[in-house]
Write a protein that holds these residues in place. Structure first.
Motif, PDB file in Angstrom:
ATOM      1  N   THR A  39       0.845  -1.193   0.000  1.00  0.00           N
ATOM      2  CA  THR A  39       0.000   0.000   0.000  1.00  0.00           C
ATOM      3  C   THR A  39       0.881   1.242   0.000  1.00  0.00           C
ATOM      4  N   VAL A  40       0.301   2.367  -0.409  1.00  0.00           N
ATOM      5  CA  VAL A  40       1.084   3.597  -0.482  1.00  0.00           C
ATOM      6  C   VAL A  40       0.192   4.795  -0.179  1.00  0.00           C
ATOM      7  N   ALA A  41       0.719   5.693   0.637  1.00  0.00           N
ATOM      8  CA  ALA A  41       0.071   6.974   0.916  1.00  0.00           C
ATOM      9  C   ALA A  41       0.921   8.086   0.339  1.00  0.00           C
ATOM     10  N   VAL A  42       0.275   9.046  -0.280  1.00  0.00           N
ATOM     11  CA  VAL A  42       0.952  10.243  -0.777  1.00  0.00           C
ATOM     12  C   VAL A  42       0.826  11.331   0.279  1.00  0.00           C
ATOM     13  N   VAL A  43       1.928  12.009   0.586  1.00  0.00           N
ATOM     14  CA  VAL A  43       1.912  13.136   1.525  1.00  0.00           C
ATOM     15  C   VAL A  43       2.252  14.400   0.745  1.00  0.00           C
ATOM     16  N   VAL A  44       1.333  15.353   0.768  1.00  0.00           N
ATOM     17  CA  VAL A  44       1.486  16.616   0.045  1.00  0.00           C
ATOM     18  C   VAL A  44       1.493  17.755   1.065  1.00  0.00           C
ATOM     19  N   ASN A  74      21.447  12.339  -2.077  1.00  0.00           N
ATOM     20  CA  ASN A  74      20.481  13.173  -1.353  1.00  0.00           C
ATOM     21  C   ASN A  74      19.215  13.259  -2.171  1.00  0.00           C
ATOM     22  N   VAL A  75      18.180  13.839  -1.602  1.00  0.00           N
ATOM     23  CA  VAL A  75      16.875  13.844  -2.254  1.00  0.00           C
ATOM     24  C   VAL A  75      16.215  15.197  -2.045  1.00  0.00           C
ATOM     25  N   ALA A  76      15.143  15.415  -2.799  1.00  0.00           N
ATOM     26  CA  ALA A  76      14.187  16.478  -2.492  1.00  0.00           C
ATOM     27  C   ALA A  76      12.896  15.806  -2.048  1.00  0.00           C
ATOM     28  N   PHE A  77      12.199  16.429  -1.114  1.00  0.00           N
ATOM     29  CA  PHE A  77      10.887  15.903  -0.725  1.00  0.00           C
ATOM     30  C   PHE A  77       9.873  16.310  -1.794  1.00  0.00           C
ATOM     31  N   GLU A  78      10.141  15.875  -2.981  1.00  0.00           N
ATOM     32  CA  GLU A  78       9.358  16.224  -4.166  1.00  0.00           C
ATOM     33  C   GLU A  78       9.451  15.016  -5.082  1.00  0.00           C
ATOM     34  N   GLY A  79       8.728  13.954  -4.688  1.00  0.00           N
ATOM     35  CA  GLY A  79       8.819  12.709  -5.429  1.00  0.00           C
ATOM     36  C   GLY A  79       9.631  11.640  -4.732  1.00  0.00           C
ATOM     37  N   PHE A  80       9.984  11.860  -3.457  1.00  0.00           N
ATOM     38  CA  PHE A  80      10.735  10.878  -2.679  1.00  0.00           C
ATOM     39  C   PHE A  80       9.783   9.852  -2.093  1.00  0.00           C
ATOM     40  N   MET A  81      10.119   8.567  -2.211  1.00  0.00           N
ATOM     41  CA  MET A  81       9.304   7.477  -1.659  1.00  0.00           C
ATOM     42  C   MET A  81      10.135   6.663  -0.674  1.00  0.00           C
ATOM     43  N   VAL A  82       9.531   6.359   0.475  1.00  0.00           N
ATOM     44  CA  VAL A  82      10.245   5.641   1.519  1.00  0.00           C
ATOM     45  C   VAL A  82       9.348   4.544   2.082  1.00  0.00           C
ATOM     46  N   ARG A  83       9.954   3.405   2.379  1.00  0.00           N
ATOM     47  CA  ARG A  83       9.203   2.319   2.998  1.00  0.00           C
ATOM     48  C   ARG A  83       9.050   2.544   4.503  1.00  0.00           C
ATOM     49  N   ARG A  84       7.990   1.949   5.026  1.00  0.00           N
ATOM     50  CA  ARG A  84       7.639   2.108   6.428  1.00  0.00           C
ATOM     51  C   ARG A  84       8.758   1.691   7.374  1.00  0.00           C
ATOM     52  N   ASP A  85       9.472   0.603   7.042  1.00  0.00           N
ATOM     53  CA  ASP A  85      10.489   0.131   7.986  1.00  0.00           C
ATOM     54  C   ASP A  85      11.678   1.076   8.059  1.00  0.00           C
ATOM     55  N   VAL A  86      11.881   1.902   7.020  1.00  0.00           N
ATOM     56  CA  VAL A  86      12.928   2.925   7.097  1.00  0.00           C
ATOM     57  C   VAL A  86      12.544   3.975   8.131  1.00  0.00           C
ATOM     58  N   VAL A  87      11.291   4.411   8.097  1.00  0.00           N
ATOM     59  CA  VAL A  87      10.814   5.387   9.079  1.00  0.00           C
ATOM     60  C   VAL A  87      10.912   4.805  10.488  1.00  0.00           C
ATOM     61  N   ASP A 144       1.405   6.299  11.110  1.00  0.00           N
ATOM     62  CA  ASP A 144       0.458   5.857  12.130  1.00  0.00           C
ATOM     63  C   ASP A 144      -0.715   5.094  11.515  1.00  0.00           C
ATOM     64  N   ALA A 145      -1.047   5.428  10.260  1.00  0.00           N
ATOM     65  CA  ALA A 145      -2.145   4.732   9.584  1.00  0.00           C
ATOM     66  C   ALA A 145      -1.729   3.361   9.060  1.00  0.00           C
ATOM     67  N   GLY A 146      -0.431   3.060   9.081  1.00  0.00           N
ATOM     68  CA  GLY A 146       0.034   1.725   8.736  1.00  0.00           C
ATOM     69  C   GLY A 146       0.340   1.482   7.273  1.00  0.00           C
ATOM     70  N   TRP A 147       0.432   2.538   6.436  1.00  0.00           N
ATOM     71  CA  TRP A 147       0.725   2.335   5.018  1.00  0.00           C
ATOM     72  C   TRP A 147       2.148   1.809   4.833  1.00  0.00           C
ATOM     73  N   ASP A 148       2.345   0.981   3.806  1.00  0.00           N
ATOM     74  CA  ASP A 148       3.639   0.335   3.576  1.00  0.00           C
ATOM     75  C   ASP A 148       4.692   1.293   3.031  1.00  0.00           C
ATOM     76  N   ARG A 149       4.250   2.191   2.160  1.00  0.00           N
ATOM     77  CA  ARG A 149       5.177   3.179   1.596  1.00  0.00           C
ATOM     78  C   ARG A 149       4.551   4.559   1.721  1.00  0.00           C
ATOM     79  N   VAL A 150       5.422   5.575   1.751  1.00  0.00           N
ATOM     80  CA  VAL A 150       4.986   6.966   1.785  1.00  0.00           C
ATOM     81  C   VAL A 150       5.683   7.685   0.636  1.00  0.00           C
ATOM     82  N   TRP A 151       4.887   8.399  -0.169  1.00  0.00           N
ATOM     83  CA  TRP A 151       5.409   9.142  -1.324  1.00  0.00           C
ATOM     84  C   TRP A 151       5.225  10.622  -1.037  1.00  0.00           C
ATOM     85  N   LEU A 152       6.335  11.339  -0.890  1.00  0.00           N
ATOM     86  CA  LEU A 152       6.291  12.751  -0.528  1.00  0.00           C
ATOM     87  C   LEU A 152       6.221  13.609  -1.786  1.00  0.00           C
ATOM     88  N   MET A 153       5.363  14.640  -1.726  1.00  0.00           N
ATOM     89  CA  MET A 153       5.072  15.409  -2.924  1.00  0.00           C
ATOM     90  C   MET A 153       4.883  16.882  -2.571  1.00  0.00           C
TER      91      MET A 153
END
Length: 304
Positions: free
Chosen positions: A8-13, A168-181, A85-94
């Motif tokens: 699963t994946v959640a987008v964070v904007v 390095n990255v920009a928080f503009e299209g960066f995707m991270v898995r839950r276990d990294v967080v 906290d919602a339990g999504w597997d990946r988070v995609w920052l936008m």
């Protein structure tokens, strides 16, 4: 089916007073061939019609968080925490000024890796990906740690390999898995703006996670890059302070960790002929503030 396609994946904007740009970005998310499971929008106290735009988006699985303007860093901190906290597997920052190609999310979810970035281009199709392929925190003589970027290394998208390792990255299209967080924590809200994304990437790499730019995941910037900020203005304080914090936290030897002091001294000494008193004041304040940020902010530590 690959592991990524089952996840699963959640987008964070994060947005602030850019309703017209936000519309285009949300349209891009709604058009994805692999629709996100959740879209968390953090509204940093917008006073334009952002609230109306968000209220109208019944076509997306939207969660809106409204807060004081805590900058991009505070917004991404809050949004990633909510997705975690919602339990999504990946988070995609936008960010609100980019539009993903229709298959961007599908392409990224098909890559089995912990940390990924979509590759940015401008509206003409030119490659404008500024993620560093060399981010040097070893050499005390490297004034800027970003030594080479994707777009300075490759002439265009077609000349890139399918995956390019970045540092390095920009928080503009960066995707991270839950276990990294879980392991390294959340974006640090104390940065407010600038370098919060670079610092997060350093933490990820120090934990043994590699970061890959995905050539075929296309993200289109709607605005031109402005890399020339007024170092004598309010943004200049954050540019200096947060650059210093990255060195103080993550410099790989004592000389690199001393570099912020040298930069501050040089800026002050040159201020009569370059930069002026306002920049000198900024760099002095930045150095004083950075000293108190040597450690990760408590709220950014790994979730409990």
């Amino acid at each position: 089916m690959s592991e990524g396609l089952r996840e699963t994946v959640a987008v964070v904007v994060v947005t602030h007073n850019r309703a017209d740009l936000l519309v285009g970005m949300l349209d891009g998310l709604a058009a994805q061939t692999r629709r996100p499971d959740a879209v968390v929008v953090v509204d940093n106290a917008s006073t334009d019609r952002t609230g109306e735009v968000l209220a109208a988006r019944t076509d997306l699985p939207l969660q809106v968080i409204t807060q004081d303007n805590l900058g991009g860093a505070g917004g991404f901190h809050r949004g990633v925490r909510a997705a975690y906290d919602a339990g999504w597997d990946r988070v995609w920052l936008m960010d609100d000024d980019v539009v993903p190609a229709p298959d961007c999310l599908e392409v990224m979810m098909g890559v089995d890796a912990d940390c990924l970035i979509a590759v940015r281009e401008d509206r003409s199709g030119a490659l404008v990906e500024k993620a560093a392929v060399d981010f040097d925190l070893r050499n005390p003589l490297a004034i800027r740690p970003k030594r080479a970027t994707v777009d300075s290394t490759y002439a265009d998208r077609a000349s890139m390999p399918e995956l390019v390792e970045v540092q390095n990255v920009a928080f503009e299209g960066f995707m991270v898995r839950r276990d990294v967080v879980t392991e390294i924590g959340l974006p640090d809200p104390a940065f407010f703006i600038f370098f919060d994304d670079a610092e997060y990437a350093v933490r990820a790499r120090r934990a043994g996670r590699r970061i890959w730019a995905v050539r075929d995941a296309v993200l289109v910037r709607q605005l031109e890059f402005n890399q020339q900020h007024d170092l004598a203005g309010w943004k200049g304080f954050y540019m200096y302070r947060n650059l210093f914090v990255v060195h103080l936290r993550h410099g790989e030897n004592p000389l690199v960790r001393l570099k912020p002091w040298l930069i501050a001294l040089v800026v002050v000494l040159l201020s009569p002929v370059r930069g002026g008193r306002a920049e000198a004041r900024n760099v002095i304040r930045a150095m004083a503030s950075a000293r108190g940020m040597r450690r990760l902010t408590d709220s950014a530590r790994p979730p409990r």
